[in-house]
Design an enzyme around this catalytic site. Structure first.
Site, PDB file in Angstrom:
ATOM      1  N   HIS A   3      -0.276   8.173  -5.351  1.00  0.00           N
ATOM      2  CA  HIS A   3      -0.235   8.930  -3.637  1.00  0.00           C
ATOM      3  C   HIS A   3       0.465   9.909  -3.142  1.00  0.00           C
ATOM      4  O   HIS A   3       0.150  10.047  -1.828  1.00  0.00           O
ATOM      5  CB  HIS A   3      -0.217   7.843  -3.445  1.00  0.00           C
ATOM      6  CG  HIS A   3      -0.770   6.214  -3.300  1.00  0.00           C
ATOM      7  ND1 HIS A   3      -2.362   6.359  -3.953  1.00  0.00           N
ATOM      8  CD2 HIS A   3      -0.684   5.009  -3.773  1.00  0.00           C
ATOM      9  CE1 HIS A   3      -3.146   5.220  -3.783  1.00  0.00           C
ATOM     10  NE2 HIS A   3      -1.463   4.496  -3.848  1.00  0.00           N
TER      11      HIS A   3
ATOM     12  N   ARG B 233      -7.353   2.587  35.256  1.00  0.00           N
ATOM     13  CA  ARG B 233      -8.138   1.815  33.859  1.00  0.00           C
ATOM     14  C   ARG B 233      -8.923   1.204  33.529  1.00  0.00           C
ATOM     15  O   ARG B 233      -8.743  -0.165  33.116  1.00  0.00           O
ATOM     16  CB  ARG B 233      -7.313   1.959  32.490  1.00  0.00           C
ATOM     17  CG  ARG B 233      -6.817   3.676  32.493  1.00  0.00           C
ATOM     18  CD  ARG B 233      -8.615   4.396  32.385  1.00  0.00           C
ATOM     19  NE  ARG B 233      -8.229   5.783  32.148  1.00  0.00           N
ATOM     20  CZ  ARG B 233      -7.970   6.608  30.734  1.00  0.00           C
ATOM     21  NH1 ARG B 233      -8.657   5.931  29.647  1.00  0.00           N
ATOM     22  NH2 ARG B 233      -7.645   7.998  30.448  1.00  0.00           N
TER      23      ARG B 233
ATOM     24  N   ARG C  11      -4.598   6.834   2.099  1.00  0.00           N
ATOM     25  CA  ARG C  11      -5.028   7.086   2.460  1.00  0.00           C
ATOM     26  C   ARG C  11      -5.668   8.696   2.782  1.00  0.00           C
ATOM     27  O   ARG C  11      -7.129   9.022   3.421  1.00  0.00           O
ATOM     28  CB  ARG C  11      -5.842   6.402   3.637  1.00  0.00           C
ATOM     29  CG  ARG C  11      -6.142   4.663   2.688  1.00  0.00           C
ATOM     30  CD  ARG C  11      -6.437   3.616   4.073  1.00  0.00           C
ATOM     31  NE  ARG C  11      -7.385   3.355   4.585  1.00  0.00           N
ATOM     32  CZ  ARG C  11      -7.205   2.959   5.864  1.00  0.00           C
ATOM     33  NH1 ARG C  11      -6.575   1.525   6.093  1.00  0.00           N
ATOM     34  NH2 ARG C  11      -8.856   2.478   6.532  1.00  0.00           N
TER      35      ARG C  11
ATOM     36  N   PRO D 196       2.610   2.918  10.530  1.00  0.00           N
ATOM     37  CA  PRO D 196       3.655   2.774  11.262  1.00  0.00           C
ATOM     38  C   PRO D 196       3.948   3.665  12.889  1.00  0.00           C
ATOM     39  O   PRO D 196       2.560   4.609  12.918  1.00  0.00           O
ATOM     40  CB  PRO D 196       4.370   4.521  10.665  1.00  0.00           C
ATOM     41  CG  PRO D 196       3.127   5.675   9.755  1.00  0.00           C
ATOM     42  CD  PRO D 196       2.438   4.441   9.505  1.00  0.00           C
ATOM     43  N   GLU D 197       3.748   2.581  13.839  1.00  0.00           N
ATOM     44  CA  GLU D 197       4.049   2.859  14.665  1.00  0.00           C
ATOM     45  C   GLU D 197       5.302   3.514  15.228  1.00  0.00           C
ATOM     46  O   GLU D 197       6.396   4.129  14.455  1.00  0.00           O
ATOM     47  CB  GLU D 197       3.981   1.466  15.457  1.00  0.00           C
ATOM     48  CG  GLU D 197       2.474   0.737  15.095  1.00  0.00           C
ATOM     49  CD  GLU D 197       2.198  -0.147  15.438  1.00  0.00           C
ATOM     50  OE1 GLU D 197       2.582  -0.340  16.494  1.00  0.00           O
ATOM     51  OE2 GLU D 197       2.147  -1.207  15.169  1.00  0.00           O
TER      52      GLU D 197
ATOM     53  N   ARG E  56      -9.813  -3.706  17.020  1.00  0.00           N
ATOM     54  CA  ARG E  56      -8.464  -3.622  16.402  1.00  0.00           C
ATOM     55  C   ARG E  56      -8.701  -4.994  16.242  1.00  0.00           C
ATOM     56  O   ARG E  56      -8.958  -5.629  16.942  1.00  0.00           O
ATOM     57  CB  ARG E  56      -7.289  -2.877  16.845  1.00  0.00           C
ATOM     58  CG  ARG E  56      -7.609  -1.680  16.924  1.00  0.00           C
ATOM     59  CD  ARG E  56      -7.806  -0.491  15.569  1.00  0.00           C
ATOM     60  NE  ARG E  56      -7.623   0.755  15.551  1.00  0.00           N
ATOM     61  CZ  ARG E  56      -8.249   1.039  15.111  1.00  0.00           C
ATOM     62  NH1 ARG E  56     -10.042   1.097  15.146  1.00  0.00           N
ATOM     63  NH2 ARG E  56      -8.187   2.266  15.270  1.00  0.00           N
TER      64      ARG E  56
ATOM     65  N   LYS F  90       3.623   9.011  18.285  1.00  0.00           N
ATOM     66  CA  LYS F  90       4.356   8.930  16.588  1.00  0.00           C
ATOM     67  C   LYS F  90       3.914   9.719  15.344  1.00  0.00           C
ATOM     68  O   LYS F  90       4.046   9.766  14.356  1.00  0.00           O
ATOM     69  CB  LYS F  90       3.135   7.783  16.031  1.00  0.00           C
ATOM     70  CG  LYS F  90       3.255   6.271  16.984  1.00  0.00           C
ATOM     71  CD  LYS F  90       1.397   5.931  16.241  1.00  0.00           C
ATOM     72  CE  LYS F  90       1.511   4.482  17.781  1.00  0.00           C
ATOM     73  NZ  LYS F  90      -0.097   4.813  17.746  1.00  0.00           N
TER      74      LYS F  90
END
Length: 328
Positions: A112, A208, A167, A2-3, A318, A58
DNA sequence: GTGTTTGTTATCAA
DNA sequence: CTTGATAACAAACA
């Protein structure tokens, strides 16, 4: 995974489903999911209700009617918040007309399920308060009939909300206003609001310059809400490789990224998010933006823009997808 | 048994 | 202090 769009989809649905309803039952299957103290968690929620549900990046922020604390809810990678409306003894899926697989909402709670909340519209009849052991499996074994069943049979018409998390990275944690404020202050601007300004965005590419574009866009302290899927999609839309050194991104490309980020997020929200692996909305249904993905999960497939072959590599730790043909 | 999945934080180096 | 990179967390699947 989920974003922002997935969390926003859940937020909007939950407002319709559970706002102002009384929490008549709390069941904690995994103490770690609620910050360690299941009894504190249950006590704070029992008899309480939600007055608002906010989102930052999120993270969901539940406002509680009673008490000083808020509830911070983060789904991390595999968290789900699935609401099931109850009719008598039978559990009924709220959104019909959609086929559900075994992995969807049938059989909830399942192994779960980490937390279950029972809601009622009216005053709470009996306030159930129980704390279970490490897993749903243990619970079912240790109590006759299983506490899971006792939730399902609770005499309420408000339905149940199941927090499932394979998880166990996700959490529902009580937090005082000071902690909430501190947490929220760490987020960068929300791309879908008036806080999204090109001057700020462009300045990031100076500040950055030594990292790569993927790492920049994933950093929640700089930009709130993007995750692995949408970062890859945004880079594709802007025609820039995710591996590009930030300092080497031109202003024209920055502009494309700046406009592409809210554009993609809005489209994804419109289609109720992306289900690639675990995401389900609060109805237990999949997101439909999956059909619109141009690079994520399409390694080895043809690019829809230039007919190149989508490459999958590792960047910023990633799985990262891009088209070598049209992303420079 | 190995590698892979990813949101966030901890940790370390520079 | 800041930046940047990487491991760790944890469970399941190919």
């Amino acid at each position: 995974m989920p974003e922002l769009p997935e969390v926003e989809t859940i937020r909007r649905d939950l407002i319709k489903k559970i706002l102002n309803k009384k929490i008549a039952g709390v069941k904690v299957y995994n103490a770690k999911s609620v910050g360690g103290t299941a009894s504190k968690f249950s006590t704070a929620l029992l008899g309480n209700s939600l007055t608002a549900i906010e989102r930052r990046g999120k993270l969901l922020i539940w406002h509680l009617k009673k008490g000083a604390d808020f509830l911070l809810v983060h789904l991390k990678m595999t968290g789900q918040l699935i609401y099931v409306k109850e009719r008598g003894n039978k559990v009924e899926v709220v959104a019909g007309g959609h086929k559900l697989s075994e992995n969807d909402i049938e059989g909830l709670p399942n192994k779960h399920t980490r937390v279950a909340l029972v809601f009622t519209d009216g005053p709470a009849h009996s306030l159930k308060h129980s704390v279970a052991g490490e897993s749903a499996r243990n619970v079912t074994r240790s109590v006759a009939g299983g506490p899971a069943r006792s939730v399902a049979r609770s005499e309420t018409g408000g339905g149940q909300l199941f927090f499932n998390d394979l998880r166990m990275f996700g959490y529902m944690k009580l937090a005082p206003a000071s902690v909430v404020q501190k947490t929220l202050n760490r987020f960068g601007p929300e791309p879908n609001t008036k806080d999204w300004k090109f001057d700020y965005f462009s300045a990031l590419f100076q500040k950055r310059k030594n990292t790569n574009l993927k790492a920049l866009l994933l950093n929640q302290e700089l930009i709130a809400g993007l995750g692995n899927i949408y970062v890859d999609e945004v880079c594709w839309l802007a025609g820039v490789k995710p591996t590009r050194r930030v300092g080497a991104v031109t202003v024209a490309e920055q502009k494309k990224l700046f406009l592409g980020i809210p554009k993609i997020l809005r489209a994804a929200i419109k289609h109720r998010g992306t289900t690639f692996r675990n995401f389900l909305d609060s109805n237990g249904r999949k997101g439909n933006y999956t059909d619109f993905l141009n690079v994520y999960g399409r390694g080895g497939e043809k690019c829809r823009r230039c007919q190149g072959i989508i490459k999958k590599i590792r960047a910023a730790g990633r799985g990262t997808h891009f088209c070598p043909g049209c992303q420079k």
